[in-house]
Write an enzyme that holds these catalytic residues in place. Structure first.
Site, PDB file in Angstrom:
ATOM      1  N   TYR A  18       0.836  -1.193   0.000  1.00  0.00           N
ATOM      2  CA  TYR A  18       0.000   0.000   0.000  1.00  0.00           C
ATOM      3  C   TYR A  18       0.869   1.240   0.000  1.00  0.00           C
ATOM      4  O   TYR A  18       1.852   1.333   0.730  1.00  0.00           O
ATOM      5  CB  TYR A  18      -0.919   0.033   1.233  1.00  0.00           C
ATOM      6  CG  TYR A  18      -1.970  -1.030   1.226  1.00  0.00           C
ATOM      7  CD1 TYR A  18      -2.970  -1.038   0.263  1.00  0.00           C
ATOM      8  CD2 TYR A  18      -1.976  -2.031   2.186  1.00  0.00           C
ATOM      9  CE1 TYR A  18      -3.952  -2.013   0.259  1.00  0.00           C
ATOM     10  CE2 TYR A  18      -2.949  -3.012   2.196  1.00  0.00           C
ATOM     11  CZ  TYR A  18      -3.941  -3.000   1.230  1.00  0.00           C
ATOM     12  OH  TYR A  18      -4.904  -3.960   1.221  1.00  0.00           O
ATOM     13  N   GLY A  57       1.518  25.713   8.880  1.00  0.00           N
ATOM     14  CA  GLY A  57       1.561  24.268   9.062  1.00  0.00           C
ATOM     15  C   GLY A  57       2.737  23.653   8.360  1.00  0.00           C
ATOM     16  O   GLY A  57       3.596  24.353   7.825  1.00  0.00           O
ATOM     17  N   GLU A  73       4.645  23.665  14.431  1.00  0.00           N
ATOM     18  CA  GLU A  73       4.630  24.349  13.137  1.00  0.00           C
ATOM     19  C   GLU A  73       4.103  25.780  13.267  1.00  0.00           C
ATOM     20  O   GLU A  73       4.617  26.697  12.624  1.00  0.00           O
ATOM     21  CB  GLU A  73       3.790  23.563  12.119  1.00  0.00           C
ATOM     22  CG  GLU A  73       4.497  22.359  11.552  1.00  0.00           C
ATOM     23  CD  GLU A  73       5.636  22.711  10.597  1.00  0.00           C
ATOM     24  OE1 GLU A  73       5.715  23.856  10.105  1.00  0.00           O
ATOM     25  OE2 GLU A  73       6.464  21.820  10.335  1.00  0.00           O
ATOM     26  N   GLU A  77       6.555  28.962  12.200  1.00  0.00           N
ATOM     27  CA  GLU A  77       6.231  29.811  11.055  1.00  0.00           C
ATOM     28  C   GLU A  77       5.761  31.210  11.429  1.00  0.00           C
ATOM     29  O   GLU A  77       5.894  32.128  10.624  1.00  0.00           O
ATOM     30  CB  GLU A  77       5.182  29.142  10.168  1.00  0.00           C
ATOM     31  CG  GLU A  77       5.732  27.942   9.444  1.00  0.00           C
ATOM     32  CD  GLU A  77       4.834  27.432   8.345  1.00  0.00           C
ATOM     33  OE1 GLU A  77       3.692  27.904   8.210  1.00  0.00           O
ATOM     34  OE2 GLU A  77       5.291  26.542   7.612  1.00  0.00           O
ATOM     35  N   GLU A 125       6.312  35.812   4.989  1.00  0.00           N
ATOM     36  CA  GLU A 125       5.566  36.869   5.665  1.00  0.00           C
ATOM     37  C   GLU A 125       4.421  36.237   6.443  1.00  0.00           C
ATOM     38  O   GLU A 125       3.967  35.146   6.108  1.00  0.00           O
ATOM     39  CB  GLU A 125       4.973  37.861   4.658  1.00  0.00           C
ATOM     40  CG  GLU A 125       5.998  38.608   3.833  1.00  0.00           C
ATOM     41  CD  GLU A 125       5.335  39.548   2.839  1.00  0.00           C
ATOM     42  OE1 GLU A 125       4.626  40.478   3.272  1.00  0.00           O
ATOM     43  OE2 GLU A 125       5.515  39.329   1.634  1.00  0.00           O
TER      44      GLU A 125
END
Length: 166
Positions: A18, A57, A73, A77, A125
Site C-alpha cells: 500500500y 503548518g 509548526e 512559522e 511573511e
C-alpha cells in the site's frame, strides 16, 4: 503463531504494497475583536505555491505526535505559541499537494488577543487577514491596511481557501 511471528508474516503480505501518504498539519487561527474577525495566514517562502498565502503548518516528523506537530509548526512559522488546539477536520483530496499524496489534520484555535507575528521557517511573511460579513477576505492587517479586489481563492496554496470557506 505468537504475535511476533504473526507481525513478521503480516509485514510480508499486502501492507508494504500500500502507498503511504505524507502527513501534514495545518492551523486555522482566528482572532476575534469587538469589531472584526481575523485569520492568521502566512505567505509561502518556497515551492510549491511560492508567494501564495497558506495556513501555518507543515509536515509531521516521523514518530511525532500530531497535536505537538501542529503547535510546533505554528510557532516555527509565525512565532505564535499556544498550548491547545482543536481538530477541525482531515483533508486528503488526491490533488491537494502537487508533491504527492498528502493528508492533513487541520486544527482550529481562537485567540482572544492579537498576537505579534514574525515570519520564520517556510513563511516569508505573516498576516492577520480581516474577514468581512460575506466571509470573503478583502484586506490584511500589518502596519497599515491593504485591500485587494482579486478573487481571494486564487491567492491561496493547496486547498487552504476551501478549508477557510468551510
Amino acid at each position: 503463531m505468537n504475535e511476533e511471528e504473526w507481525l513478521s508474516w503480516y509485514k510480508k503480505q499486502e501492507l508494504p504494497q500500500y502507498l503511504k501518504p505524507a502527513f501534514t498539519v495545518d492551523n486555522l487561527i482566528f482572532n476575534v475583536t469587538s469589531d472584526a474577525v481575523y485569520i492568521l495566514l502566512v505567505k509561502r517562502k518556497n515551492h510549491p505555491f511560492k508567494g501564495r498565502f497558506a495556513l501555518p503548518g507543515g509536515f509531521v516528523n516521523e514518530g511525532e505526535n500530531i497535536i505537538k506537530a501542529a503547535i510546533r509548526e505554528l510557532k516555527e512559522e509565525t512565532g505564535v505559541e499556544v498550548q491547545e488546539v482543536s481538530l477541525l477536520g482531515v483533508y486528503g483530496d488526491k490533488n491537494r499537494d502537487p508533491r504527492g499524496w498528502t493528508i492533513s489534520a487541520v486544527y482550529i484555535i481562537v485567540l482572544q488577543q492579537m498576537k505579534t507575528l514574525y515570519a520564520g521557517d517556510d513563511a516569508s511573511e505573516t498576516f492577520w487577514y480581516r474577514v468581512d460579513k460575506d466571509k470573503v477576505l478583502y484586506q490584511y492587517v500589518t502596519s497599515k491596511e491593504r485591500s485587494s479586489t482579486e478573487n481571494w481563492e486564487s491567492l491561496f496554496a493547496f486547498d487552504h481557501a476551501q478549508i477557510i470557506h468551510e
